[in-house]
Design an enzyme around this catalytic site. Structure first.
Site, PDB file in Angstrom:
ATOM      1  N   GLU A 245       5.174   5.793  -0.529  1.00  0.00           N
ATOM      2  CA  GLU A 245       5.696   4.763  -1.206  1.00  0.00           C
ATOM      3  C   GLU A 245       4.886   4.720  -2.486  1.00  0.00           C
ATOM      4  OE1 GLU A 245       7.770   1.412   1.807  1.00  0.00           O
ATOM      5  OE2 GLU A 245       5.435   1.419   1.542  1.00  0.00           O
TER       6      GLU A 245
HETATM    7  N1  IFG Z   1       6.862   1.053   5.042  1.00  0.00           N
HETATM    8  C1  IFG Z   1       5.495   1.130   4.772  1.00  0.00           C
HETATM    9  C2  IFG Z   1       4.330   0.529   5.254  1.00  0.00           C
HETATM   10  C3  IFG Z   1       4.424  -1.060   5.785  1.00  0.00           C
HETATM   11  C4  IFG Z   1       6.137  -0.726   6.619  1.00  0.00           C
HETATM   12  C5  IFG Z   1       6.549  -2.250   7.361  1.00  0.00           C
HETATM   13  C6  IFG Z   1       5.686   3.139   5.735  1.00  0.00           C
HETATM   14  C7  IFG Z   1       4.703   4.681   5.724  1.00  0.00           C
HETATM   15  C8  IFG Z   1       7.255  -0.277   5.505  1.00  0.00           C
HETATM   16  N2  IFG Z   1       4.852   2.620   4.451  1.00  0.00           N
HETATM   17  O1  IFG Z   1       6.091   2.823   6.589  1.00  0.00           O
HETATM   18  O2  IFG Z   1       3.192   0.373   4.564  1.00  0.00           O
HETATM   19  O3  IFG Z   1       4.991  -1.820   4.703  1.00  0.00           O
HETATM   20  O4  IFG Z   1       7.553  -1.904   8.180  1.00  0.00           O
END
Ligand code: IFG
Length: 527
Positions: free
Chosen positions: A339
């Site tokens: 992200e």
């Molecule tokens: N995605 C983000 C996490 C977390 C997650 C919550 C990943 C690799 C959503 N990154 O999953 O930091 O915020 O469900």
């Protein structure tokens, strides 16, 4: 009349109580058929011989091969058994004597089918013999012994009962070499004792890796001596703005050792270049603007980035990874990489390439979320598939191995259903059946058995604040994922598993796990 009513009500109360008492503490059945015992993860093979072995205060634990490691494993067994039985079972090196009712732990390096973590448990009425090719296999076998004893064995107070195990043979070994759980200690910080409790619980289900998400926008959780403000200031808060904290290097070392003693490898993650707001608040020079970021206590993602064209950033990465590598005996350093929406791809790729080289320089293997497959993966890189199938494909095209953590199946922070008070649902609502009914080799076309190093279930903590909430979200789904990682798909069917899980309930209760009692399972209410 009043007296008569009192007598009647007294009788009624006694009748109700005796009815309740009889249905909640039905005497444990005499175990006679080993194939009917509930073991999770389900073992490779079980044959019964119809008798029972009895553990008594005269039982001795012998270790066949000398060595501190076997003694330590034998002491684990003695410690597992003593609170509920009141027995203080001695550990001795095996000699010629074979007094009846003893337990023997032995290493047998010719039984290569067992591999690193397999074991063979031979139970007769006179002796219980646990053999493995490697010490880790003995430790995994201990967990099976715990599940073969009555559930009272897991209680931490004396239980007046007999301790019988059905006789027969169990031969067992795992499908995947990497069977993990991830705990996000950045969004909400969890004390050392909570992490140790989580280690105890994942060890019971034969998992062998614990990935600690040590840094994010809301908190930096590991002391770095060369950049002290990371933990002191970057770790001073958490989601919601109350609390926070960090592990000193001494505490982290204690956690690593505690895990290692249970044959669990710690995988530390420093997420970068995104998810770095906590670091950016601690040192202005890490920000392209030269101005320190503000502490952040919300749950948005994708707004932060290290300054990828500043050399200070790579000194920072080198110092952090260097200190962490020194503290981490395991082979992996997880560099995150997810992200990074605030980092243009033309900056992200060279950053990840340099971060990978830094990990190699410090003698570790690269581990990262699936986005790092957009960079040039170094040898032996491990890519953790969570959302983008094309990234998993890019990873294997570059010769990388994949850890399967599909958010729609393994994200333990997902709500069970729309009524779950904790958790999120951006990926899916994940009920107990959905977390079990999936096959790692069928998730991404082309990502097959030989590309998959293993499975990991992440628990993100935006909405999870304490151990009870960790247990509520993790259990029972993590138990099913542990079975997917250990047991062959030909031996996994939902109807069979849900029945076994229901019968396993007394063990969850005895372990005082605050589990979600899904309506999809018939939870057994007595031993
Ligand atoms: N995605 C983000 C996490 C977390 C997650 C919550 C990943 C690799 C959503 N990154 O999953 O930091 O915020 O469900």
């Amino acid at each position: 009349m009043k007296y008569l009513m009192n007598t009647f009500s007294t009788f009624a109360i006694l009748a109700i109580f005796s009815l309740y008492a009889s249905c909640t503490s039905e005497p444990p059945k005499e175990p006679t058929d080993l194939t009917q015992e509930v073991i999770i993860p389900k073992p490779v093979s079980v044959t019964a011989s119809g008798g029972a072995f009895t553990l008594t205060e005269t039982t001795k634990i012998y270790t066949q091969s000398d060595g501190e490691e076997l003694d330590q494993i034998a002491r684990h067994l003695s410690n597992y058994l003593s609170p509920a039985t009141g027995f203080d079972l001695p550990v001795e090196s095996a000699g010629s004597e074979s007094d009846d009712g003893h337990i023997l732990l032995q290493l047998n390096d010719s039984d290569t089918e067992l591999g690193e973590e397999g074991y063979e448990l031979n139970i007769t009425e006179d002796a219980l013999t646990l053999a493995a090719q490697q010490p880790a296999g003995l430790f995994r076998g201990l967990q099976t012994i715990r599940q073969l004893l009555p559930s009272g064995i897991e209680k931490d107070s004396l239980q007046e009962m007999s301790w019988k195990i059905a006789t027969g043979t169990i031969r067992d070994y795992p499908m995947y070499e990497y069977r993990g759980a991830m705990l996000d200690v950045a969004r909400h910080f969890f004390q050392v004792d909570d992490v140790k409790r989580y280690i105890d619980l994942i060890a019971y289900y034969k998992l062998n890796h614990l990935h600690l998400h040590l840094s994010d926008d809301q908190g930096w959780r590991i002391e770095i001596k060369s950049w002290p403000k990371l933990a002191e200031y970057g770790g001073s808060t958490q989601v919601g703005g109350e609390g926070g904290g960090h592990y000193t290097q001494e505490e982290y070392t204690d956690l690593v050792q505690y895990a290692q003693d249970r044959f669990i490898t710690i995988v530390p993650e420093i997420d970068m270049p995104g998810h770095t707001n906590a670091a950016l608040t601690s040192y202005p020079e890490l920000n392209c603007s030269g101005k320190a970021a503000e502490l952040y206590t919300g749950i948005e993602v994708g707004f932060s980035t290290l300054c990828t064209d500043s050399e200070v950033t790579y000194q920072f990465v080198d110092d952090v990874i260097g200190e962490l590598a020194t503290l981490t005996p395991g082979p992996y350093i997880h560099i995150g990489g997810d992200e990074s929406h605030a980092t243009p791809m033309e900056d992200y790729i060279p950053f990840v390439n340099r971060a990978q080289e830094i990990v190699l320089k410090h003698g570790k293997q690269v581990f990262g979320w699936d986005e790092i497959a957009n960079a040039e993966l170094v040898d032996n890189a491990v890519v953790q598939y969570w959302a983008e199938a094309e990234n998993a494909t890019k990873a294997i095209e570059q010769g990388g191995k994949v850890i399967m953590s599909p958010a729609t199946k393994t994200y333990l922070d997902m709500q069970y259903d729309s009524t779950t008070e904790l958790g999120l649902h951006w990926a899916a609502y994940i009920e107990v059946d959905s977390a079990y009914i999936w096959e790692p080799t069928k998730m991404v076309a082309g990502v097959d058995r030989e590309h998959i190093l293993g499975i990991e279930a992440p628990l993100w903590s935006e909405t999870v604040t304490n151990m009870d909430e960790i247990e509520y979200m993790a259990f029972p789904r993590l138990i099913g994922i542990a079975e997917i990682a250990w047991t062959s798909p030909v031996d996994r069917q939902w109807e069979d598993y849900r029945t076994r899980l229901g019968q396993h309930a007394p063990y969850l209760k005895a372990l005082e796990i605050d589990y979600y009692a899904s309506d999809l399972v018939d939870w057994k209410s007595y031993e």
